[in-house]
Design a protein around this motif. Structure first.
Motif, PDB file in Angstrom:
ATOM      1  N   SER A  79      32.974  91.245 -95.729  1.00  0.00           N
ATOM      2  CA  SER A  79      34.165  92.093 -95.767  1.00  0.00           C
ATOM      3  C   SER A  79      35.162  91.710 -94.691  1.00  0.00           C
ATOM      4  N   LEU A  80      34.647  91.459 -93.479  1.00  0.00           N
ATOM      5  CA  LEU A  80      35.478  91.292 -92.295  1.00  0.00           C
ATOM      6  C   LEU A  80      35.088  90.031 -91.528  1.00  0.00           C
ATOM      7  N   VAL A 209      26.615  85.405-102.192  1.00  0.00           N
ATOM      8  CA  VAL A 209      25.833  86.187-101.238  1.00  0.00           C
ATOM      9  C   VAL A 209      26.800  86.896-100.303  1.00  0.00           C
ATOM     10  N   TYR A 210      26.594  88.201-100.151  1.00  0.00           N
ATOM     11  CA  TYR A 210      27.536  89.031 -99.386  1.00  0.00           C
ATOM     12  C   TYR A 210      26.864  89.521 -98.115  1.00  0.00           C
ATOM     13  N   LEU A 211      27.443  89.170 -96.959  1.00  0.00           N
ATOM     14  CA  LEU A 211      26.892  89.570 -95.668  1.00  0.00           C
ATOM     15  C   LEU A 211      27.498  90.876 -95.174  1.00  0.00           C
ATOM     16  N   ILE A 212      26.646  91.695 -94.567  1.00  0.00           N
ATOM     17  CA  ILE A 212      27.077  92.941 -93.949  1.00  0.00           C
ATOM     18  C   ILE A 212      26.523  92.977 -92.531  1.00  0.00           C
ATOM     19  N   HIS A 213      27.389  93.148 -91.558  1.00  0.00           N
ATOM     20  CA  HIS A 213      26.950  93.241 -90.165  1.00  0.00           C
ATOM     21  C   HIS A 213      26.211  94.558 -89.974  1.00  0.00           C
ATOM     22  N   TRP A 214      24.946  94.469 -89.654  1.00  0.00           N
ATOM     23  CA  TRP A 214      24.084  95.641 -89.502  1.00  0.00           C
ATOM     24  C   TRP A 214      24.672  96.649 -88.515  1.00  0.00           C
ATOM     25  N   SER A 215      24.780  97.876 -88.965  1.00  0.00           N
ATOM     26  CA  SER A 215      25.235  99.047 -88.196  1.00  0.00           C
ATOM     27  C   SER A 215      26.709  98.984 -87.800  1.00  0.00           C
ATOM     28  N   GLU A 216      27.402  97.886 -88.089  1.00  0.00           N
ATOM     29  CA  GLU A 216      28.790  97.735 -87.638  1.00  0.00           C
ATOM     30  C   GLU A 216      29.811  97.846 -88.771  1.00  0.00           C
ATOM     31  N   THR A 217      29.601  97.129 -89.856  1.00  0.00           N
ATOM     32  CA  THR A 217      30.578  97.147 -90.943  1.00  0.00           C
ATOM     33  C   THR A 217      30.599  98.519 -91.610  1.00  0.00           C
ATOM     34  N   PRO A 218      31.743  99.188 -91.649  1.00  0.00           N
ATOM     35  CA  PRO A 218      31.809 100.522 -92.262  1.00  0.00           C
ATOM     36  C   PRO A 218      31.425 100.479 -93.736  1.00  0.00           C
ATOM     37  N   ARG A 219      30.710 101.471 -94.178  1.00  0.00           N
ATOM     38  CA  ARG A 219      30.277 101.523 -95.579  1.00  0.00           C
ATOM     39  C   ARG A 219      31.487 101.572 -96.518  1.00  0.00           C
ATOM     40  N   GLU A 220      32.514 102.308 -96.092  1.00  0.00           N
ATOM     41  CA  GLU A 220      33.707 102.412 -96.938  1.00  0.00           C
ATOM     42  C   GLU A 220      34.361 101.049 -97.144  1.00  0.00           C
ATOM     43  N   THR A 221      34.309 100.201 -96.131  1.00  0.00           N
ATOM     44  CA  THR A 221      34.896  98.870 -96.237  1.00  0.00           C
ATOM     45  C   THR A 221      34.141  98.026 -97.249  1.00  0.00           C
ATOM     46  N   VAL A 222      32.813  98.081 -97.191  1.00  0.00           N
ATOM     47  CA  VAL A 222      31.998  97.331 -98.148  1.00  0.00           C
ATOM     48  C   VAL A 222      32.235  97.826 -99.568  1.00  0.00           C
ATOM     49  N   GLN A 223      32.280  99.132 -99.736  1.00  0.00           N
ATOM     50  CA  GLN A 223      32.486  99.693-101.065  1.00  0.00           C
ATOM     51  C   GLN A 223      33.865  99.329-101.612  1.00  0.00           C
ATOM     52  N   GLY A 238      23.600  89.302-104.403  1.00  0.00           N
ATOM     53  CA  GLY A 238      22.813  90.120-103.503  1.00  0.00           C
ATOM     54  C   GLY A 238      23.470  90.232-102.142  1.00  0.00           C
ATOM     55  N   MET A 239      22.940  91.139-101.339  1.00  0.00           N
ATOM     56  CA  MET A 239      23.483  91.412-100.017  1.00  0.00           C
ATOM     57  C   MET A 239      22.502  90.970 -98.940  1.00  0.00           C
ATOM     58  N   VAL A 240      23.038  90.633 -97.776  1.00  0.00           N
ATOM     59  CA  VAL A 240      22.220  90.288 -96.617  1.00  0.00           C
ATOM     60  C   VAL A 240      22.738  91.069 -95.424  1.00  0.00           C
ATOM     61  N   LEU A 241      21.850  91.763 -94.740  1.00  0.00           N
ATOM     62  CA  LEU A 241      22.219  92.435 -93.496  1.00  0.00           C
ATOM     63  C   LEU A 241      22.050  91.443 -92.356  1.00  0.00           C
ATOM     64  N   SER A 242      23.122  91.186 -91.623  1.00  0.00           N
ATOM     65  CA  SER A 242      23.095  90.176 -90.570  1.00  0.00           C
ATOM     66  C   SER A 242      23.075  90.814 -89.188  1.00  0.00           C
ATOM     67  N   MET A 243      22.607  90.032 -88.212  1.00  0.00           N
ATOM     68  CA  MET A 243      22.561  90.454 -86.810  1.00  0.00           C
ATOM     69  C   MET A 243      21.858  91.798 -86.642  1.00  0.00           C
ATOM     70  N   VAL A 244      20.671  91.880 -87.220  1.00  0.00           N
ATOM     71  CA  VAL A 244      19.905  93.113 -87.213  1.00  0.00           C
ATOM     72  C   VAL A 244      19.066  93.213 -85.939  1.00  0.00           C
ATOM     73  N   ASN A 245      19.223  94.306 -85.217  1.00  0.00           N
ATOM     74  CA  ASN A 245      18.358  94.595 -84.079  1.00  0.00           C
ATOM     75  C   ASN A 245      17.049  95.150 -84.650  1.00  0.00           C
ATOM     76  N   MET A 246      16.027  94.298 -84.749  1.00  0.00           N
ATOM     77  CA  MET A 246      14.812  94.667 -85.461  1.00  0.00           C
ATOM     78  C   MET A 246      14.052  95.799 -84.775  1.00  0.00           C
ATOM     79  N   ARG A 247      14.118  95.869 -83.460  1.00  0.00           N
ATOM     80  CA  ARG A 247      13.408  96.943 -82.758  1.00  0.00           C
ATOM     81  C   ARG A 247      14.044  98.308 -83.055  1.00  0.00           C
TER      82      ARG A 247
END
Length: 270
Positions: A79-80, A209-223, A238-247
């Motif tokens: 998205s961004l 393939v569509y990337l979404i920055h984990w916890s950062e990209t607003p849901r409204e922006t993706v939609q 499909g979608m991929v969540l990127s830069m995920v803080n796994m802990r």
């Protein structure tokens, strides 16, 4: 808890993504700490790490999306800006090349190219814009990464008429030619929101393939981006969540990759 959830406008689990977009999540790309260096190098130096395994799983998910006709040309967008597209493409390309798949990574972001910066040891004067503006053989612009065998087609950047170049007949011909030579062609493209450069390519590739920055990209922006793609008749594979803080992601329970990451941590060699 409900208030916190309502105020958190980013995506944190695959279930959230699938529920709001209706599209499958192919996987998550873990965030490395700064001491680990670049993910592009890390997947080579640590092939049994959680990051490498995540990239490998995403690659398999893309490949198995159509068993009868596995996608050969794969476009990656988001998205961004700054959602990890170029890093993901380079890491995915290296993993594919290391597995024996003859892979080409094309930097199709003619405004802000990043691939050449991720491979500083590689230098080339002839790049994508030169092929699209002049009658040159495409082989003249291809360079190879010695560490993985990945082939690269870089871009100069700051090029006028970017949308016209990427949608040109020469670009279509170039893709047709490299498809004959390579087993997998990855295209790193600009963000889809507000920039139409990648729209023509999205209509031409086998998978998006569509990337979404984990916890950062607003849901409204993706939609909003999904609605925009729907208008031009495109649906991501499909979608991929990127830069995920796994802990942190582990706290979200059974529906998140982080939960299983903690259970399988001993299988990884970080």
């Amino acid at each position: 808890a409900f208030l916190v959830e309502s105020l958190d406008r980013g995506y944190r689990t695959s279930d959230q993504v699938e529920r709001t977009t209706g599209l499958p999540v192919l996987g998550m790309m873990p965030l490395l700490d700064k001491a680990s260096g670049s993910p592009v190098d890390y997947v080579v130096s640590k092939p049994l790490s959680s990051l490498a395994e995540s990239i490998r799983a995403i690659r398999n998910a893309i490949h198995l999306a159509d068993v009868d006709r596995p996608p050969k040309t794969v476009m990656v967008t988001s998205s961004l800006p700054s959602e990890g597209k170029s890093t993901f493409c380079a890491a995915l390309g290296r993993m594919a090349a290391l597995s024996g798949t003859k892979t080409l990574l094309i930097d199709a972001d003619l405004r802000r190219p990043s691939i050449a910066k991720l491979f500083p040891a590689i230098t080339t004067e002839v790049r994508l814009e030169d092929l699209l503006q002049n009658d040159l053989p495409w082989q003249q612009a291809i360079v190879q990464d010695e560490k993985s065998g990945l082939h690269l087609l870089c871009a100069h950047g700051n090029t006028p008429l970017t949308s016209e170049l990427l949608g040109s007949k020469r670009m279509q011909a170039l893709l047709a030619q490299v498809e004959q030579e390579f087993d997998l062609v990855l295209l790193d493209t600009p963000p889809i929101m507000g920039i139409s450069d990648g729209w023509n390519l999205a209509c031409r590739v086998d998978a998006l393939v569509y990337l979404i920055h984990w916890s950062e990209t607003p849901r409204e922006t993706v939609q909003a981006a999904m609605r925009q793609l729907e208008v031009i008749g495109i649906q991501p594979s499909g979608m991929v969540l990127s830069m995920v803080n796994m802990r942190q992601q582990e706290k979200y329970g059974y529906g998140g990759y982080g939960y299983y990451y903690s259970k399988y941590r001993r299988y990884y060699h970080n």
